[in-house]
Enzyme design. Structure first.
Site, mmCIF file in Angstrom:
data_model
loop_
_atom_site.group_PDB
_atom_site.id
_atom_site.type_symbol
_atom_site.label_atom_id
_atom_site.label_comp_id
_atom_site.label_asym_id
_atom_site.label_seq_id
_atom_site.Cartn_x
_atom_site.Cartn_y
_atom_site.Cartn_z
ATOM 1 N N HIS A 64 0.835 -1.213 0.000
ATOM 2 C CA HIS A 64 0.000 0.000 0.000
ATOM 3 C C HIS A 64 0.857 1.245 0.000
ATOM 4 C CE1 HIS A 64 0.970 -0.221 4.257
ATOM 5 N NE2 HIS A 64 0.495 0.989 4.413
ATOM 6 N N ARG A 65 2.086 1.100 0.486
ATOM 7 C CA ARG A 65 3.073 2.181 0.425
ATOM 8 C C ARG A 65 4.417 1.552 0.060
ATOM 9 N NH1 ARG A 65 0.692 5.794 4.878
ATOM 10 N NH2 ARG A 65 -0.318 7.280 3.503
ATOM 11 N N LYS A 69 9.529 -2.350 3.997
ATOM 12 C CA LYS A 69 10.682 -2.318 4.898
ATOM 13 C C LYS A 69 10.571 -3.377 5.967
ATOM 14 C CE LYS A 69 13.943 0.723 6.660
ATOM 15 N NZ LYS A 69 14.721 -0.506 6.556
ATOM 16 N N ASP A 98 3.432 6.010 11.742
ATOM 17 C CA ASP A 98 3.485 6.919 10.590
ATOM 18 C C ASP A 98 4.823 6.912 9.861
ATOM 19 O OD1 ASP A 98 0.839 7.804 10.714
ATOM 20 O OD2 ASP A 98 1.343 9.152 12.373
ATOM 21 N N LYS A 105 9.874 -8.649 5.484
ATOM 22 C CA LYS A 105 10.818 -9.306 6.401
ATOM 23 C C LYS A 105 11.666 -10.283 5.613
ATOM 24 C CE LYS A 105 11.839 -9.226 10.801
ATOM 25 N NZ LYS A 105 11.735 -8.040 11.657
ATOM 26 N N SER A 361 15.278 3.894 11.236
ATOM 27 C CA SER A 361 15.647 3.407 9.902
ATOM 28 C C SER A 361 15.074 4.345 8.842
ATOM 29 C CB SER A 361 15.088 2.008 9.665
ATOM 30 O OG SER A 361 15.995 1.041 10.126
HETATM 31 P P1 NAD Z 1 20.007 -10.017 18.970
HETATM 32 O O1 NAD Z 1 20.454 -11.170 18.169
HETATM 33 O O2 NAD Z 1 20.886 -8.817 19.051
HETATM 34 O O3 NAD Z 1 19.728 -10.440 20.499
HETATM 35 C C1 NAD Z 1 18.931 -11.499 20.904
HETATM 36 C C2 NAD Z 1 19.388 -11.919 22.283
HETATM 37 O O4 NAD Z 1 18.499 -12.896 22.805
HETATM 38 C C3 NAD Z 1 20.785 -12.534 22.274
HETATM 39 O O5 NAD Z 1 21.555 -11.976 23.299
HETATM 40 C C4 NAD Z 1 20.504 -14.020 22.493
HETATM 41 O O6 NAD Z 1 21.554 -14.696 23.132
HETATM 42 C C5 NAD Z 1 19.272 -13.951 23.361
HETATM 43 N N1 NAD Z 1 18.473 -15.177 23.343
HETATM 44 C C6 NAD Z 1 18.290 -16.053 22.329
HETATM 45 N N2 NAD Z 1 17.482 -17.054 22.700
HETATM 46 C C7 NAD Z 1 17.148 -16.817 23.973
HETATM 47 C C8 NAD Z 1 16.361 -17.503 24.920
HETATM 48 N N3 NAD Z 1 15.743 -18.645 24.612
HETATM 49 N N4 NAD Z 1 16.244 -16.983 26.167
HETATM 50 C C9 NAD Z 1 16.864 -15.828 26.502
HETATM 51 N N5 NAD Z 1 17.639 -15.130 25.637
HETATM 52 C C10 NAD Z 1 17.775 -15.611 24.400
HETATM 53 O O7 NAD Z 1 18.550 -9.656 18.421
HETATM 54 P P2 NAD Z 1 17.767 -8.302 18.582
HETATM 55 O O8 NAD Z 1 18.035 -7.473 17.395
HETATM 56 O O9 NAD Z 1 17.984 -7.766 19.943
HETATM 57 O O10 NAD Z 1 16.255 -8.825 18.444
HETATM 58 C C11 NAD Z 1 15.536 -9.334 19.552
HETATM 59 C C12 NAD Z 1 14.053 -9.281 19.230
HETATM 60 O O11 NAD Z 1 13.675 -7.925 18.960
HETATM 61 C C13 NAD Z 1 13.630 -10.094 18.013
HETATM 62 O O12 NAD Z 1 12.328 -10.577 18.238
HETATM 63 C C14 NAD Z 1 13.579 -9.040 16.908
HETATM 64 O O13 NAD Z 1 12.705 -9.411 15.859
HETATM 65 C C15 NAD Z 1 13.056 -7.864 17.692
HETATM 66 N N6 NAD Z 1 13.339 -6.550 17.073
HETATM 67 C C16 NAD Z 1 14.618 -6.149 16.812
HETATM 68 C C17 NAD Z 1 14.830 -4.877 16.275
HETATM 69 C C18 NAD Z 1 16.212 -4.329 16.053
HETATM 70 O O14 NAD Z 1 16.336 -3.148 15.693
HETATM 71 N N7 NAD Z 1 17.261 -5.092 16.266
HETATM 72 C C19 NAD Z 1 13.745 -4.061 15.961
HETATM 73 C C20 NAD Z 1 12.460 -4.502 16.251
HETATM 74 C C21 NAD Z 1 12.275 -5.752 16.811
#
Ligand code: NAD
Length: 469
Positions: A64-65, A69, A98, A105, A361
């Protein structure tokens, strides 16, 4: 959990939210479905000379946009259903805060710990090449970012591969965000998701009437927090929350957790993790071998910041926290959310709470398209204007300010100030928008209110565009 579908789980919420909206016939199906799903398998040659075939995905949920991302995840848990669900959540997340993008993904099914840096680079560059071949990456079409298991290093490899294969494209570096600063990334992106989690939680706990009904006092000061995952999101969330006055009493990692009711020093624990690969045996903290148990320990706020499906129908009845802040994507299953809801807990939903990453981002993408850092053109001018005002005030009042006072008043905004200010504004505004919807429409949950807000915006955009051809 065998027949569990994360994508169906997301769509259950979408269906519930649709009940509050009058969507034109057919539009709900269009909103729910993923527009394009690309599954690929490609070979890599490992350091030992052997070959391995890698399974990977890129899903574009909503056009839609444009561009769409969404982050790229490296994990053994990657599968089509998961990538579709995360792509869908990106559409709702962007709409909610927004950010004028559709959702997408990517996922590569690998365990990063099993590969050398050289092998990871090969996998990343080959994955990017597959995306380029099928038009699944470009500044105008589809702009990936980091996610679980990836970071600035991988984004740099992606940007370099794209630029090399699109020689002369002026905006090539806007094909991906979360890049290192030296490769036209933006200050504040690395910590943006965690900082956004902090702003979101701080805003939520400032609402006195909500805190009263949860039996808590307003404000972050003294709130006891347990956090799961000390990666990018978990670490920065914990760090800013601690700086904001909260007490981090527990941290769970994949290989064990630690708990100290008197509080853990986030910086020190993070340091320990960097040095030893484990957070266990930290000072006086109690070790918890099976770290999932930590989620059921006494605290005010529980922040799952690692993976999806961590709070299920099994452990939801035992959660002691009053507020669950979903920093990870999909950490609470629908069943568990219903249980927590019935027990009167407040859930801050993932696609609101972790929207800080995509918000910054978006700022990075804008920076890349304008080819200039925020603040570069006007910082000095702002300082000169402010200095003139301070001097005039001193003359009128006959009172001299100290150098420190003067410096803090005249200071112009640099890139990091502008990024953090834009992020804070976004998180606070979005919170009050969904809070208002929750109250006026009596949705009973912020999640449904968030879906309503997002779906209203997506449906309006679809209707305005029409269908071509
Ligand atoms: P990351 O890889 O930097 O960190 C994940 C951490 O979780 C690691 O330290 C890992 O060892 C730990 N981990 C893994 N399995 C585990 C378990 N069973 N129990 C406890 N700890 C565990 O990843 P991230 O970028 O921090 O992403 C974490 C979550 O946040 C994901 O769901 C991701 O989709 C979401 N997210 C990330 C971003 C971003 O900017 N990085 C943005 C939005 C959402």
């Amino acid at each position: 959990m065998e027949n569990y579908s994360f994508f169906d789980n997301v769509n259950q919420f979408v269906n519930q939210a649709a009940g509050y909206l009058e969507l034109p016939q057919g539009l709900l199906e269009q909103i729910k479905e993923c527009n394009s799903v690309y599954q690929m398998n490609f070979p890599v040659k490992l350091d030992n000379g052997h070959y391995e075939v890698i399974e990977a995905y890129r899903v574009q949920h909503s056009h839609h946009r444009l561009p769409v991302k969404g982050g790229i995840r490296y994990s053994m848990a990657v599968n089509e259903d998961e990538v579709k669900a995360l792509a869908a959540l990106m559409s709702y997340k962007c709409a909610l805060v927004d950010v004028p993008f559709g959702g997408a993904k990517g996922g590569v099914k690998i365990d990063t710990r099993k590969y050398s840096e050289n092998e990871l680079e090969k996998i990343t560059r080959r994955y990017t090449t597959e995306l380029i071949r099928k038009n699944f990456i470009s500044p105008a079409q589809d702009v990936p970012a980091p996610d679980y298991g990836t970071g600035a290093r991988e984004m740099a490899w992606i940007a370099d591969t794209y630029a090399a294969m699109n020689n002369g494209e002026l905006n090539a570096l806007a094909c991906v965000t979360g890049k290192p600063i030296t490769l036209h990334g933006i200050r504040g992106r690395t910590e943006a998701t965690g900082r956004g989690v902090f702003y979101g939680i701080r805003t939520a706990v400032d609402v006195a009437e909500d805190m009263k009904s949860l039996g808590l006092t307003p404000g972050l000061e003294g709130k006891r927090i347990i956090i799961q995952g000390l990666g990018n999101v978990g670490y920065y969330s914990a760090k800013y929350l601690q700086e904001g006055g909260a007490i981090i009493t527990g941290i769970a990692e994949y290989n064990g957790g630690i708990y100290d009711p008197n509080g853990l020093d986030v910086e020190e624990v993070h340091q320990l993790k960097q040095e030893k690969g484990s957070i266990l045996n930290y000072k006086n903290a109690k070790n918890i071998q099976n770290s999932i148990e930590l989620l059921e320990y006494e605290c005010d706020i529980l922040i799952p910041a690692a993976l999806e499906n961590q709070i299920t129908a099994e452990n939801a009845p035992g959660i002691k926290a009053k507020i669950v802040g979903e920093a990870a994507n999909g950490p609470v299953t629908t069943e568990a959310a219903n249980i927590l809801q019935e027990r009167g807990l407040r859930i801050l939903p993932d696609f609101y709470l972790n929207a800080g990453g995509v918000t910054v981002s978006y700022f990075e993408w804008l920076k890349n398209l304008s080819h200039v850092a925020f603040g570069r053109m006007d910082k000095r001018y702002e300082e000169l204007t402010n200095r003139g005002m301070v001097t005039a005030m001193e003359e009128i009042s006959g009172h001299q300010l100290s150098e420190t006072q003067k410096n803090s008043l005249v200071r112009g905004a640099g890139e990091i100030d502008i990024v953090n200010s834009g992020l804070e504004e976004t998180m606070i505004n979005a919170y009050y928008t969904i809070w208002e919807i929750m109250k006026t429409k009596e949705t009973g949950s912020l999640r449904i209110a968030s879906f309503i807000s997002a779906m209203e915006k997506i449906s309006t955009a679809y209707v305005a565009r029409g269908i071509f051809p």
